[in-house]
Scaffold this motif. Structure first.
Motif, mmCIF file in Angstrom:
data_model
loop_
_atom_site.group_PDB
_atom_site.id
_atom_site.type_symbol
_atom_site.label_atom_id
_atom_site.label_comp_id
_atom_site.label_asym_id
_atom_site.label_seq_id
_atom_site.Cartn_x
_atom_site.Cartn_y
_atom_site.Cartn_z
ATOM 1 N N SER A 129 38.287 82.644 157.960
ATOM 2 C CA SER A 129 39.237 81.811 157.225
ATOM 3 C C SER A 129 38.841 81.788 155.747
ATOM 4 C CB SER A 129 39.242 80.384 157.774
ATOM 5 O OG SER A 129 38.036 79.718 157.460
ATOM 6 N N THR A 132 35.980 79.372 155.077
ATOM 7 C CA THR A 132 34.643 79.886 155.401
ATOM 8 C C THR A 132 34.109 80.738 154.253
ATOM 9 O OG1 THR A 132 35.162 79.900 157.769
ATOM 10 C CG2 THR A 132 33.290 81.236 157.062
ATOM 11 N N LYS A 286 39.524 78.910 162.334
ATOM 12 C CA LYS A 286 38.071 78.855 162.156
ATOM 13 C C LYS A 286 37.321 79.673 163.197
ATOM 14 C CE LYS A 286 34.277 75.518 161.711
ATOM 15 N NZ LYS A 286 33.914 74.080 161.743
#
Length: 410
Positions: A129, A132, A286
């Motif tokens: 993502s 992240t 995620k």
């Protein structure tokens, strides 16, 4: 400091006593410790001046040899100065290795970090993502500032990373950047992944995190009560964007969707479940794990509300940027007189606690709907309210009382 460091040249005679030539060697001394290396140059023993560390005379050979020795000496001093400026560990061996080119393959942690982030950037929305990626970038930024502040260097050799380095970075995050214990551990977790890349590639012999033992502190997660949800639900907003943020937040309260998931949901994510009702089915941004959530009345009504809304992105709901969303949520909390720090993630905790667990939904089902791979993760989100404990114990009392009455009747 200069007295601790010296460079000289000497000849090393061979065992053959009749030899007229010998190899010139370089000797580096720092803090009383020596390192030696061959200059790969031979000289006539009768022409070598031991006191001056060079050949005597003005012959072409003497000039060439002495010029080469001066170049070597200047290079050694350049390396020493570079080590001083970069805050690198200075030893006679390290200076010699740098001169011989043995350190050319030394990997630097920030360079490894940057290469990792560039590769990750190309895989955003595929394997990772955007959030992240941002966390890795933020960790690299903190690490860059830490190395600059603590070691006066622009990078750090990965083979020099040890438990002292890790603990110092942890201390820096807590004191200089004022991060909480758990936040500091999150940043260290991202550094740990980069360090393990170095270990896997053989750039680092041992994992310095092996002996690093720090546990996360247990903290109470914020969630809304049933009364607080109703306050937000019944509040009238004159600003359209604030109303849209409120609706997306409520959608999350009743589905457990994260911000990154809601902003990608489309009509294709709504399916008919095994019970014939509408379900929400999607892969979490995620973790890429599958979430299946039967839709309750509130999210169904919110989807209908925005069916004809002009939304160029084609998503189920209009979703603002994460920063604007959380900004509006703060205003919503003030307007609804809710004394809690309202962020979008609070909705996910509210779904786990107030909407599901407190209404008797088993934690295994809650975990599946949240898309968690382990119930342990769900337990961090969920809290059992006193109201639910009271209800469960009263039900137990009633069952036990009924059982006692049956025995008396017999």
């Amino acid at each position: 400091m200069q007295d601790l460091f010296s460079v000289l040249f000497y000849v090393r005679k061979s065992k053959n006593k009749s030899a007229t030539h010998a190899m010139v060697y370089l000797r580096i001394t720092y803090e009383g410790k020596r390192a030696e290396a061959s200059t790969m140059r031979k000289v006539n023993l009768s022409k070598w001046n031991a006191k001056a560390n060079k050949m005597s005379g003005t012959s072409a050979e003497a000039k060439q040899v002495n010029r080469n020795l001066d170049i070597i000496k200047n290079r050694i001093y350049e390396i020493y100065q570079k080590f001083l400026e970069n805050g690198e560990e200075i030893t006679a061996v390290n200076i010699k290795d740098e001169f011989l080119g043995k350190n050319k393959d030394d990997k630097r942690i920030l360079k490894i970090f940057e290469d990792h982030n560039l590769r990750m950037e190309k895989l955003v929305d595929k394997d990772y993502s955007f959030r992240t990626l941002q966390r890795y970038k933020t960790t690299k930024k903190h690490l860059t500032n830490f190395i600059s502040s603590s070691y006066k260097a622009d990078d750090f050799r990965v083979k020099d990373i040890d438990i002292k380095f890790i603990n110092s970075f942890m201390y820096y995050l807590k004191t200089e950047l004022n991060h909480s214990h758990n936040s500091a551990l999150k940043y260290l977790a991202y550094l740990k992944k980069i360090v393990r890349i170095a270990v896997a590639n053989g750039w680092l012999e041992k994992d310095p995190f092996y002996n690093f033992k720090q546990k996360r502190q247990v903290i109470d997660r914020e969630f809304l009560t049933k009364e607080e949800i109703i306050k937000i639900m019944e509040k009238t907003f004159t600003i359209q964007r604030m109303e849209q943020v409120r609706d997306a937040f409520l959608f999350s309260c009743y589905t457990g969707c994260s911000y990154s998931d809601i902003k990608k949901l489309t009509k294709q994510n709504i399916i008919k479940g095994i019970d014939g009702s509408q379900w929400l089915k999607f892969k979490r941004t995620k973790t890429r794990s599958l979430s299946s959530v039967p839709l309750l009345t509130v999210p169904e009504e919110l989807i209908k509300k925005y069916e004809d809304f002009d939304n160029p992105k084609g998503t189920l709901l209009p979703v603002l940027s994460n920063q604007k969303t959380n900004g509006y949520l703060k205003e919503i909390a003030d307007l609804c007189e809710i004394q809690k720090k309202l962020t979008f993630h609070v909705a996910r905790h509210t779904f786990a606690t107030t909407v599901t667990l407190s209404n008797g939904v088993p934690i295994e089902s809650v975990s599946k709907m949240l898309g968690h791979r382990s119930i342990k993760i769900t337990q961090h989100y969920a809290k059992v309210l006193d109201e639910k404990l009271s209800e469960d114990m009263n039900n137990l009392k009633n069952r036990m009382a009924a059982s006692e009455n049956k025995r008396k009747l017999k």
